[in-house]
Write a protein that holds these residues in place. Structure first.
Motif, PDB file in Angstrom:
ATOM      1  N   ARG A 321       0.829  -1.217   0.000  1.00 20.46           N
ATOM      2  CA  ARG A 321       0.000   0.000   0.000  1.00 20.46           C
ATOM      3  C   ARG A 321       0.858   1.259   0.000  1.00 20.46           C
ATOM      4  N   PHE A 322       1.971   1.220   0.726  1.00 21.23           N
ATOM      5  CA  PHE A 322       2.881   2.361   0.750  1.00 21.23           C
ATOM      6  C   PHE A 322       3.582   2.506  -0.600  1.00 21.23           C
ATOM      7  N   LEU A 323       4.046   1.371  -1.147  1.00 22.42           N
ATOM      8  CA  LEU A 323       4.822   1.428  -2.390  1.00 22.42           C
ATOM      9  C   LEU A 323       3.999   1.924  -3.562  1.00 22.42           C
ATOM     10  N   ILE A 324       2.717   1.493  -3.656  1.00 23.13           N
ATOM     11  CA  ILE A 324       1.924   1.847  -4.828  1.00 23.13           C
ATOM     12  C   ILE A 324       1.645   3.344  -4.874  1.00 23.13           C
ATOM     13  N   LEU A 325       1.596   3.985  -3.697  1.00 25.17           N
ATOM     14  CA  LEU A 325       1.359   5.430  -3.672  1.00 25.17           C
ATOM     15  C   LEU A 325       2.622   6.225  -3.958  1.00 25.17           C
ATOM     16  N   ALA A 326       3.769   5.558  -3.867  1.00 26.71           N
ATOM     17  CA  ALA A 326       5.037   6.250  -4.102  1.00 26.71           C
ATOM     18  C   ALA A 326       5.383   6.332  -5.581  1.00 26.71           C
ATOM     19  N   VAL A 327       4.643   5.619  -6.433  1.00 26.21           N
ATOM     20  CA  VAL A 327       4.906   5.637  -7.869  1.00 26.21           C
ATOM     21  C   VAL A 327       3.684   6.195  -8.590  1.00 26.21           C
ATOM     22  N   ASP A 328       3.891   6.650  -9.809  1.00 24.52           N
ATOM     23  CA  ASP A 328       2.820   7.254 -10.596  1.00 24.52           C
ATOM     24  C   ASP A 328       2.106   6.168 -11.392  1.00 24.52           C
ATOM     25  N   VAL A 329       0.963   5.704 -10.889  1.00 24.70           N
ATOM     26  CA  VAL A 329       0.192   4.649 -11.555  1.00 24.70           C
ATOM     27  C   VAL A 329      -1.268   5.083 -11.607  1.00 24.70           C
ATOM     28  N   PRO A 330      -2.072   4.479 -12.497  1.00 20.30           N
ATOM     29  CA  PRO A 330      -3.500   4.826 -12.566  1.00 20.30           C
ATOM     30  C   PRO A 330      -4.220   4.446 -11.272  1.00 20.30           C
ATOM     31  N   LEU A 331      -5.367   5.081 -11.064  1.00 19.18           N
ATOM     32  CA  LEU A 331      -6.141   4.830  -9.852  1.00 19.18           C
ATOM     33  C   LEU A 331      -6.584   3.376  -9.758  1.00 19.18           C
ATOM     34  N   TRP A 332      -6.903   2.744 -10.902  1.00 21.78           N
ATOM     35  CA  TRP A 332      -7.367   1.358 -10.834  1.00 21.78           C
ATOM     36  C   TRP A 332      -6.283   0.439 -10.286  1.00 21.78           C
ATOM     37  N   ALA A 333      -5.008   0.756 -10.550  1.00 20.46           N
ATOM     38  CA  ALA A 333      -3.925  -0.056 -10.002  1.00 20.46           C
ATOM     39  C   ALA A 333      -3.835   0.115  -8.491  1.00 20.46           C
ATOM     40  N   VAL A 334      -4.033   1.335  -8.024  1.00 18.55           N
ATOM     41  CA  VAL A 334      -4.033   1.585  -6.584  1.00 18.55           C
ATOM     42  C   VAL A 334      -5.158   0.808  -5.913  1.00 18.55           C
ATOM     43  N   LEU A 335      -6.344   0.843  -6.510  1.00 13.55           N
ATOM     44  CA  LEU A 335      -7.486   0.132  -5.924  1.00 13.55           C
ATOM     45  C   LEU A 335      -7.237  -1.372  -5.906  1.00 13.55           C
ATOM     46  N   GLY A 336      -6.586  -1.890  -6.943  1.00  7.89           N
ATOM     47  CA  GLY A 336      -6.278  -3.320  -6.977  1.00  7.89           C
ATOM     48  C   GLY A 336      -5.332  -3.727  -5.862  1.00  7.89           C
ATOM     49  N   VAL A 337      -4.304  -2.912  -5.628  1.00  7.27           N
ATOM     50  CA  VAL A 337      -3.363  -3.219  -4.545  1.00  7.27           C
ATOM     51  C   VAL A 337      -4.052  -3.124  -3.185  1.00  7.27           C
ATOM     52  N   PHE A 338      -4.915  -2.134  -3.008  1.00  3.97           N
ATOM     53  CA  PHE A 338      -5.646  -2.006  -1.745  1.00  3.97           C
ATOM     54  C   PHE A 338      -6.571  -3.208  -1.524  1.00  3.97           C
ATOM     55  N   ALA A 339      -7.219  -3.658  -2.591  1.00  4.12           N
ATOM     56  CA  ALA A 339      -8.095  -4.824  -2.460  1.00  4.12           C
ATOM     57  C   ALA A 339      -7.295  -6.071  -2.096  1.00  4.12           C
TER      58      ALA A 339
END
Length: 468
Positions: A321-339
């Motif tokens: 969760r920390f790593l995905i926010l540290a890089v520039d990725v689409p919101l859907w990728a962030v939601l996938g990692v959170f899920a």
């Protein structure tokens, strides 16, 4: 399994559901109520502190009271106190006589009541499971599902009630939830003939002099004093390296999670341009997936090997969760990692809860859960403060990377310590029934688990506080 044997477990879980939902709604409604009535962000933060600080402090010191009085009584009384305090806030505001300092006092009363109230429901779970013939892992999983559902539904319900009906109405909804929690405990865990229903959830009741009642209701020899009983909890934790290590680890992760939720995620939402809506979507993805993980854990938890599943769950729930926010990725990728992280997190509390229930004698559950909770939550109030200072000094991305590293090291490399090998081993004499917990605080002799004198048996830490 008869309907009668299932009733106590269903009652405890139902009481947890409505009370926790009220608590989660209050986390939205109370700050908003203060903000719209005072217009001050500083006062809003002060009210949040006034609720959380008494929660942690009172919970830490009421373990002996819960063990002595009985969790059923404490749970029903504190739920009523919470309902009365929240109702008073709403009524006094309607009468235009609610000063800010009186508001702080009433909110502090709510926090002080919620601590022992939540504690009491936690320690009723293992005995209710024993009476229902449900494996501890499954009972802990069901309790985890209940908590996750309340954490997912409560804030959404609170936001909807506040938006549609106003913060004033939300206060009365919170009071109704707390009152319903008390009613469920009274109705589904009724007092038994010849003793309190607390006998089904902990040590027997006490007479007015403070001693335990005998079999016929006559006063027995008075038990040890309050500080001796509280000290027994510390001595037990000190003598159980696995429980102590888990509590310390969960304390560190709770601090990191608090920093993430209260500051790092909102700052990311602002700097990335995704806005506050992304915060709600991310938390919803994590919460729904955590409910699914808890359901799976409740169904198969008694068949899995705890250690690999536990560390795999933390591996998914923490650093990514920390790593995905540290890089520039689409919101859907962030939601996938959170899920994905939420699904892994769903397995944590059922495992920790079962470990806790197995290793702690019934007569000490109150004070050890109380001490464990307080230790595990001690860093939460400081998470946002430390993260804010770090982001101001170094920027968001470096702090996110440092948080990911700290989470990984805390939850995985610490697993190499030798005490973790005991996670898959059940203790030789589990102490989950009422009969085994009946007289350790009132008598002399050697405790049944062989740890020492009966006046100094061992407690349980609240290991169910792991929380992304």
């Amino acid at each position: 399994m008869t309907e009668r044997s299932r009733r106590p477990l269903a009652g405890v879980l139902a009481a947890m559901a409505v009370s926790l939902t009220g608590t989660r709604i209050s986390a939205v409604a109370l700050p908003w109520f203060v903000l719209v009535t005072t217009g001050s962000t500083a006062r809003t933060g002060l009210v949040a502190l006034a609720e959380l600080a008494p929660y942690v402090l009172v919970k830490a010191f009421t373990g002996p009271l819960v063990d002595r009085t009985g969790p059923r009584t404490v749970s029903s009384v504190t739920d009523v106190l919470s309902a009365v305090a929240v109702t008073a806030v709403g009524l006094l505001h309607l009468m235009d006589v609610l000063s800010f300092w009186l508001l702080l006092l009433l909110v502090a009363l709510v926090g002080a009541a919620r601590g022992p109230g939540d504690l009491s429901k936690e320690i009723m779970v293992p005995v209710a499971a024993d009476r229902a013939g449900v494996p501890l892992e499954r009972a802990a999983g069901l309790a985890g599902v209940t908590e996750r559902l309340a954490s997912t539904v409560g804030p959404a319900a609170g936001g909807a009630v506040v938006a549609l009906l106003g913060a004033q109405t939300a206060l009365f909804a919170i009071a109704c939830c707390f009152a319903a929690g008390s009613a469920v405990i009274v109705l589904l865990l009724p007092a038994r003939r010849g003793g309190s229903a607390d006998r089904a959830a902990g040590p027997g009741p006490t007479d007015e002099a403070g001693g335990a009642e005998g079999a016929g209701g006559e006063p027995a020899t008075p038990g040890p004093g309050y500080w001796h009983r509280l000290g027994a909890g510390f001595r037990f934790l000190r003598g159980d390296p696995l429980l102590l290590t888990v509590i310390v680890m969960v304390g560190v992760t709770n601090l990191l999670d608090a920093a993430f939720a209260t500051l790092l995620l909102p700052v990311w939402a602002r700097e990335s341009g995704n806005g506050p809506g992304a915060i709600g979507l991310a938390n919803s993805a994590l919460g729904i997936a955590a409910v699914a993980g808890s359901l799976v854990a409740a169904a198969v938890g008694h068949r899995i090997r705890r250690r690999p599943v536990f560390f795999a769950g933390f591996l998914l729930a923490g650093a990514p969760r920390f790593l995905i926010l540290a890089v520039d990725v689409p919101l859907w990728a962030v939601l996938g990692v959170f899920a994905l992280g939420g699904f892994g997190a769903g397995f944590l509390n059922p495992i920790l809860g079962a470990l806790n229930f197995e290793r702690v004698p019934g007569e000490l559950r109150g004070r050890v859960n109380a001490l464990g909770d307080s230790l595990a939550w001690a860093g939460i109030p400081f998470g946002g403060l430390l993260a804010g200072a770090a982001v101001a000094s170094f920027g968001l991305a470096p702090v996110l990377l440092a948080g990911a590293a700290a989470y990984f090291l805390t939850t995985n490399l610490t697993g190499l310590r030798p005490e973790w090998r005991e996670m898959n081993r059940k203790p030789p004499q589990p102490r989950s029934t009422v009969e085994e917990a009946a007289d350790a605080d009132a008598g002399a002799g050697t405790a049944p688990d062989g740890r020492g004198p009966a006046a100094e048996p061992g407690p349980t830490g609240d290991l169910t506080s792991a929380r992304p």
